[in-house]
Write an enzyme that holds these catalytic residues in place. Structure first.
Site, PDB file in Angstrom:
ATOM      1  N   HIS A 157       0.326  -4.615   9.580  1.00  0.00           N
ATOM      2  CA  HIS A 157       0.879  -3.114   8.738  1.00  0.00           C
ATOM      3  C   HIS A 157       2.486  -2.492   8.719  1.00  0.00           C
ATOM      4  O   HIS A 157       2.792  -1.861   9.782  1.00  0.00           O
ATOM      5  CB  HIS A 157      -0.017  -1.570   8.558  1.00  0.00           C
ATOM      6  N   ARG A 167      -2.244   0.777   0.572  1.00  0.00           N
ATOM      7  CA  ARG A 167      -3.576   0.910   0.849  1.00  0.00           C
ATOM      8  C   ARG A 167      -4.637  -0.226   0.313  1.00  0.00           C
ATOM      9  O   ARG A 167      -5.101   0.097  -0.830  1.00  0.00           O
ATOM     10  CB  ARG A 167      -3.681   2.271   0.651  1.00  0.00           C
ATOM     11  N   GLU A 179      -8.432  -0.607   8.404  1.00  0.00           N
ATOM     12  CA  GLU A 179      -7.027  -0.953   9.088  1.00  0.00           C
ATOM     13  C   GLU A 179      -6.777  -2.194   9.705  1.00  0.00           C
ATOM     14  O   GLU A 179      -5.747  -3.664   9.274  1.00  0.00           O
ATOM     15  CB  GLU A 179      -6.708   0.316   9.195  1.00  0.00           C
TER      16      GLU A 179
END
Length: 340
Positions: free
Chosen positions: A298, A251, A279
């Site tokens: 991601h 993360r 993100e």
């Protein structure tokens, strides 16, 4: 709680985004679930509608996925017969609440299946960055001329490279497994792994500061918890060897991103970031154009044909539960802190 009756098809429902259901659960997986359960035809992404409440009233098993609403007290009141949750992805923190644990709802996750592509991505990046493939390809494209390979710096290559793994999570352990055939030295920092277990894993356990000081590459696999937010601090990043590589597939908030940005822009370290904080970085963030950083969207986790592995794991877990065998991949409340 009452165990399922072998031979009887439990009442089940899908709880996730409909788009997720279409992507992850292919027709074969849906058919397999239909054969095992009395599966409601609708995909539930809002538990508050009258239609959803009618389905939930006699649902015993929820097959969940990305986009599942929280399984809180309100949901449990609407689903008084709910006894089990099978998650088609990794972490269940986003939807399984204490209310589920308090009721004794059994929970399973496909985290072990999702760990496979993340570990594969990590291994690939360790080897590619050790060989400086991305930099060499960029220079080759620019010059169209081969450099004198006999003058390659001795810092290039993967022979006896020191790889530090931060956290022996499911993914961290899988990375360690994948590194075994390679001629690298593996260090591990995990406060819950003692010397004997580290030896069984084939790694050397070290302190956090030592991991960052000695690692030619450090790969982050720790879950994001209040105590791990910002764990990879400015001091740790500053202690890394010149030219060392920091890989993060966990993360973004586990890292001090400002410190990483400063070190990368200065050319002190290199980084591979599959996750950032936020993100998606702002369009003008300097990391986008930093030649020492590779940012991917991601994508390390399951995508494309890798969803079959998630679906297959979920179907297998439903079959085990429906037959009274119990889950092969149970998630316990007390183990949540160990799952990345």
């Amino acid at each position: 709680m009452t165990e399922p009756t072998p031979g009887r098809r439990p009442r089940a429902a899908l709880a996730m985004s409909p788009d997720v259901a279409s992507a992850v659960l292919d027709p074969g997986s849906r058919a397999a679930l239909d054969a095992l359960c009395d599966l409601a035809p609708a995909v539930l992404e809002d538990f508050t509608t009258p239609a959803a409440r009618a389905v939930l009233a006699d649902t015993e098993l929820l097959v969940t996925g990305w986009g599942c609403p929280p399984l809180d007290d309100d949901l449990l009141r609407a689903a008084p017969r709910l006894r089990a949750v099978v998650h088609t992805a990794g972490s269940v923190r986003g939807h399984v609440t204490d209310a589920c644990w308090d009721r004794g709802v059994e929970v399973s996750s496909a985290a072990a299946a999702n760990a496979v592509p993340v570990a594969e991505y990590t291994l690939a990046m360790i080897l590619l960055t050790g060989k400086r493939v991305l930099e060499s390809a960029r220079e080759y494209r620019a010059t169209r001329t081969r450099t004198d390979w006999l003058h390659t710096p001795r810092t290039v290559g993967n022979h006896r490279r020191t790889v530090g793994v931060l956290s022996a999570s499911l993914i961290g352990r899988r990375v360690i497994d994948l590194l075994r055939p390679h001629d690298v030295d593996v260090l591990l920092h995990d406060p819950y792994v003692d010397e004997a277990e580290a030896a069984r894993l084939g790694v050397r356990g070290v302190g956090l500061a030592e991991l960052f000081r000695l690692g030619d590459t450090v790969s982050v696999h720790t879950p994001l918890l209040p105590e791990t937010r910002g764990l990879v601090s400015r001091d740790l990043i500053g202690s890394m060897k010149p030219g060392a590589v920091l890989i993060n597939t966990a993360r973004g908030a586990v890292l001090d991103q400002d410190a990483l940005t400063d070190a990368a822009l200065a050319g002190r370290i290199r980084a591979v970031l599959d996750v950032t904080d936020p993100e998606v970085l702002p369009h003008d963030h300097p990391l986008w154009d930093c030649e020492h950083v590779l940012i991917t969207p991601h994508l390390a986790g399951s995508q494309g044909n890798e969803w079959r592995r998630l679906a297959g794991t979920a179907v297998s877990e439903v079959a085990r539960w429906a037959s009274g065998e119990g889950f092969l991949h149970p998630v316990r409340r007390e183990r949540l802190a160990f799952l990345a």
